[in-house]
Structures are given as structure tokens and as C-alpha cells.
Design a protein around this motif. Sequence first.
Motif, mmCIF file in Angstrom:
data_model
loop_
_atom_site.group_PDB
_atom_site.id
_atom_site.type_symbol
_atom_site.label_atom_id
_atom_site.label_comp_id
_atom_site.label_asym_id
_atom_site.label_seq_id
_atom_site.Cartn_x
_atom_site.Cartn_y
_atom_site.Cartn_z
ATOM 1 N N GLY A 29 0.787 -1.224 0.000
ATOM 2 C CA GLY A 29 0.000 0.000 0.000
ATOM 3 C C GLY A 29 0.822 1.279 0.000
ATOM 4 N N ALA A 30 0.152 2.370 -0.362
ATOM 5 C CA ALA A 30 0.807 3.664 -0.511
ATOM 6 C C ALA A 30 1.317 4.223 0.817
ATOM 7 N N GLU A 31 0.564 4.012 1.886
ATOM 8 C CA GLU A 31 0.982 4.542 3.182
ATOM 9 C C GLU A 31 2.291 3.911 3.639
ATOM 10 N N GLU A 38 1.872 3.705 -10.412
ATOM 11 C CA GLU A 38 1.718 4.724 -9.372
ATOM 12 C C GLU A 38 0.709 5.806 -9.761
ATOM 13 N N TYR A 39 0.423 5.908 -11.036
ATOM 14 C CA TYR A 39 -0.511 6.930 -11.527
ATOM 15 C C TYR A 39 -1.906 6.356 -11.800
ATOM 16 N N LYS A 40 -2.144 5.116 -11.335
ATOM 17 C CA LYS A 40 -3.446 4.481 -11.479
ATOM 18 C C LYS A 40 -3.993 4.124 -10.092
ATOM 19 N N LYS A 41 -5.295 4.053 -9.969
ATOM 20 C CA LYS A 41 -5.895 3.695 -8.685
ATOM 21 C C LYS A 41 -5.519 2.267 -8.295
ATOM 22 N N ILE A 80 0.841 7.781 -6.397
ATOM 23 C CA ILE A 80 1.712 8.945 -6.541
ATOM 24 C C ILE A 80 1.119 10.158 -5.826
ATOM 25 N N GLU A 81 -0.194 10.283 -5.850
ATOM 26 C CA GLU A 81 -0.825 11.423 -5.191
ATOM 27 C C GLU A 81 -0.731 11.279 -3.670
ATOM 28 N N TYR A 82 -0.857 10.053 -3.203
ATOM 29 C CA TYR A 82 -0.694 9.835 -1.761
ATOM 30 C C TYR A 82 0.729 10.206 -1.334
ATOM 31 N N ASN A 87 1.733 13.183 1.252
ATOM 32 C CA ASN A 87 2.080 12.712 2.590
ATOM 33 C C ASN A 87 3.583 12.599 2.850
ATOM 34 N N CYS A 88 4.394 12.861 1.842
ATOM 35 C CA CYS A 88 5.846 12.873 2.036
ATOM 36 C C CYS A 88 6.320 14.318 2.052
#
Length: 291
Positions: free
Chosen positions: A143-145, A173-176, A184-186, A190-191
Motif C-alpha cells: 500500500g501507498a501509506e 503509481e498513476y493508477k488507482k 503517486i498522489e498519496y 504525505n511525504c
Amino acid sequence: MKKSIINSSIKGMLLAFMLIGVFTTYAQDKFGGLALYTVRDAMGDNAKETLKAVADAGYKNIEAAGYSDGKFYNMTPLEFKAYLKELGLNPISTHQGSVTLDNADAMMADVKAAGFKYFVVPVPPMGLFKVDKETRSMGMKGGAENLANILTTLGKKAKKAGLKLLYHNHDFEYKKDVDGIIPIEYLLENCDPKYVNFQMDLYWVTKAGADPVAYFKKYPKRFKMWHVKDMDDQGRFAPVGTGHLDLARILANKKLSGMKYYMVEQDKTFNMEPLEAIKVSHEGLRKIGFK
């Protein structure tokens, strides 16, 4: 006799100025960067000769992708740095796919010693990257987190080592993901940019159906480096300037993106030898207006 000496001196001075002009023109002609992953097979066969060919092709900067057992292409960090200097090449960034939280400090010390500025994480590290050979698709687990937390930890280590950490994207990374999150948006949200920024691969963003410029507008100044390649009629990698990506439009938004350096990369060159493809791409850069 005196007249002859004066004429000889004048001729000598003119020749010297001509040579200086030639060398100055050549020096000014060297621009742009190359991701050595493009010529990885040649680097494996003869790294020094390949690096010379890269310099002869007109490139100024390089990005490494060949670190193992504390060496870059079988050269110690200091040997590698010295040889690049001899060729007039600048070590800017290096892809360190084998990084872990445990080996990061030692690895970053080597990266710093070799003269690099950017430590690039090329895929989700520590076994998180997935490749499905049947569907020929990429993805990640955890997961992204989880990835954001790992990158933040690595970013803090990089800052302490005097380096800047970047994350390099592919298309997934650019797809759900399965949770409906666009990774990528996460990561961007968040970084902390003090520790983590991004190397945008223009091809893979486009392959994912996203627009690089839209991301520059939504997340300005976060994309410190680009990977530049083109896309052919079949959607495959192509030398810069020979495909359908609107690289001139993307380049016009360089300042908005925060781009400091760019690296030509062509993962596969198909019916062209990699060392020939990099020459085609270098000329493509010139025509598009990259400097």
C-alpha cells in the motif's frame, strides 16, 4: 628574419585561438544527461569504454544504475568519480534499487563518495515491487501509506548524508490501486518535500493515461528530475524526438515542475543499438530545445 618571426608568432596565435574556439564549442555542445540503464549491457561488457562513448555522444551528466558490493560498475566510488571527471561527465543521480532500511546508511555513504547529488529509489524497495509476467504489468504490495513511510525514513537518512532522495515512477503509481488510491498522489501529499521528492518518467506517466503538465500544476516544484524518452506508434519506447509525446509542451513547464536535471532513458531500443539510440536522442533533445 624579424618579419618572419612576427608572422610565425601571429600564425601561432591564430592557431591557438582557433583551437580554443573548437574546444569551447565542443564544451558548450555537451549538454543533457543519460540514464546508464539505457546502455546497461554495454556497461556490463566494458564500463569505461561505454562511458567514453556516452561522453563522445555529447552528454554532460549521467545517472548510474549499476551499484553492487560497494562499487559502481566494478569501480570503487572514488575510482568511478575520478574516471567520470577524466571524461568530463558529472555524476548527478543513481538508481539504488537494492536499498533497505538496514543498508541505506552504508549505501548512501558510497553514493556521496562517488559525487552524486540525488539518491533515487527506482521502484518500491525491499521486495514491495511486483511484476506480473503474464499480463506484463507492474504493481506493488503493502500500500501507498507503507511506501510513504519507508521513503520518508530513507529521505531523512539521505538528508543526513548530504543527499537528496527522489522516487522514480512507472505507470502503476498513476493508477488507482485496490483501495481506490492513486499512489503517486498519496506520496506527494504525505511525504515532506524536505525529505522526499520525485523523478518523473514522462513516458510512464503518459502510458498510465495521465498528463505530466497537469501534475506539475497540481503539485508544483516536486518533480526535481525527469526521465525523457518518446513513444512510438505501438506505444513502445522510442528515441527522443522520434515519437508522439509532446515533449516541447512538457519542457515549456520545466520551471513549474521544479526540474533541475533530466536524463534520457530508453529501457529497450528494439531495432537500434543502444549506443546509436542515445545519439539519436541527443539530437532530438537539441531540436526540441532541451539544454
